[in-house]
Design a protein around this motif. Sequence first.
Motif, short mmCIF file in Angstrom:
data_model
loop_
_atom_site.label_atom_id
_atom_site.label_comp_id
_atom_site.label_asym_id
_atom_site.label_seq_id
_atom_site.Cartn_x
_atom_site.Cartn_y
_atom_site.Cartn_z
N GLY A 10 -1.64 10.34 -1.79
CA GLY A 10 -0.29 9.85 -2.57
C GLY A 10 0.67 10.66 -2.96
O GLY A 10 0.33 11.90 -3.42
N SER A 20 0.87 9.23 3.54
CA SER A 20 0.72 7.90 4.11
C SER A 20 1.12 7.81 5.34
O SER A 20 2.10 8.04 5.99
N ASP A 175 3.78 0.70 -1.39
CA ASP A 175 3.90 1.44 -2.96
C ASP A 175 4.27 0.27 -3.90
O ASP A 175 5.55 -0.20 -3.62
N GLU A 195 -2.66 0.57 -2.66
CA GLU A 195 -2.60 1.95 -3.16
C GLU A 195 -3.08 1.92 -4.59
O GLU A 195 -3.00 0.60 -5.30
N HIS A 210 3.52 2.16 -9.79
CA HIS A 210 2.26 2.04 -8.89
C HIS A 210 1.09 1.27 -9.63
O HIS A 210 1.36 0.87 -10.70
N HIS A 232 -3.46 5.99 -1.04
CA HIS A 232 -2.21 6.60 -1.76
C HIS A 232 -2.79 7.19 -3.02
O HIS A 232 -2.07 6.91 -4.11
#
Length: 265
Positions: A10, A20, A175, A195, A210, A232
């Motif tokens: 991440g 990613s 994301d 994620e 996030h 991530h």
Amino acid sequence: MKLTIVGCSGSFPGPASPASCYLLTAHDGVRPWRVLIDLGSGALGAAQKYMDLEDIDAIFLSHLHPDHCMDLCGLHVAVRWSPNGWNRDRIAVWGPAETADRLATAYGLELDPGMHEEFDFQNWQEREAVTVGPFKVTPYAVNHPVPEAYALRVEVTEYDGTGLDRTAVMTYSGDTDSCQGLEDAAQDANFFLCEAAFQEGRDDAINDVHLTGKRAGEAAARANVKRLLLTHIPVWTDTNTVVAEAKEVYSGDVAAAVAGVHYTI
């Protein structure tokens, strides 16, 4: 449909993984097709472990943060300057409206022609599916602090000749923080690549950026997905912690992505 984790770190590459990048492979009855979802920092080198660059059929970008798109600059060099020439057409790149200009600026190019001679840039339209070979990809707007960020729902139908056709569905979160678009994209998916960059307790003051493992698990449960793979995860976030958070709220199979691992969906 086969998923290869090319990179899953991440925000920036870590010691064990690029940022990613995910390779999807599926067969249309004639030949295998290979597409990349995101091509973040450090991913271009690792991708060559699994495929020749000329085998890329398309690239799908979730958004334009460097850890999801910046290695397109290196791919531009590979296409333009290979001593053996590039023996395929331009690579189709689906992404936000600013993709072509952002990449040209990053590489110090004039916007015209920019990278248009190497890439065939196409803009996402929210919830409008595009088809590349056997892949049907639908973008869903999600909750991340950029002008355009998308979760991607990827569907591949397998035809076995008996009438018992099966559609495999993988959803990639990109994301995002919690939002309805993410849950809509993941609804009833066979595989949810989601994620989980934040941790409960540590990052509670940060909103709309996030997911935590818990919030990823909650989205998976509400969307009724069959399997959850957390990705991530930055170097400062503990993998075991976010997996445990997800397991508290989601009863299905949960694991964390590891670069180099393959999955059949």
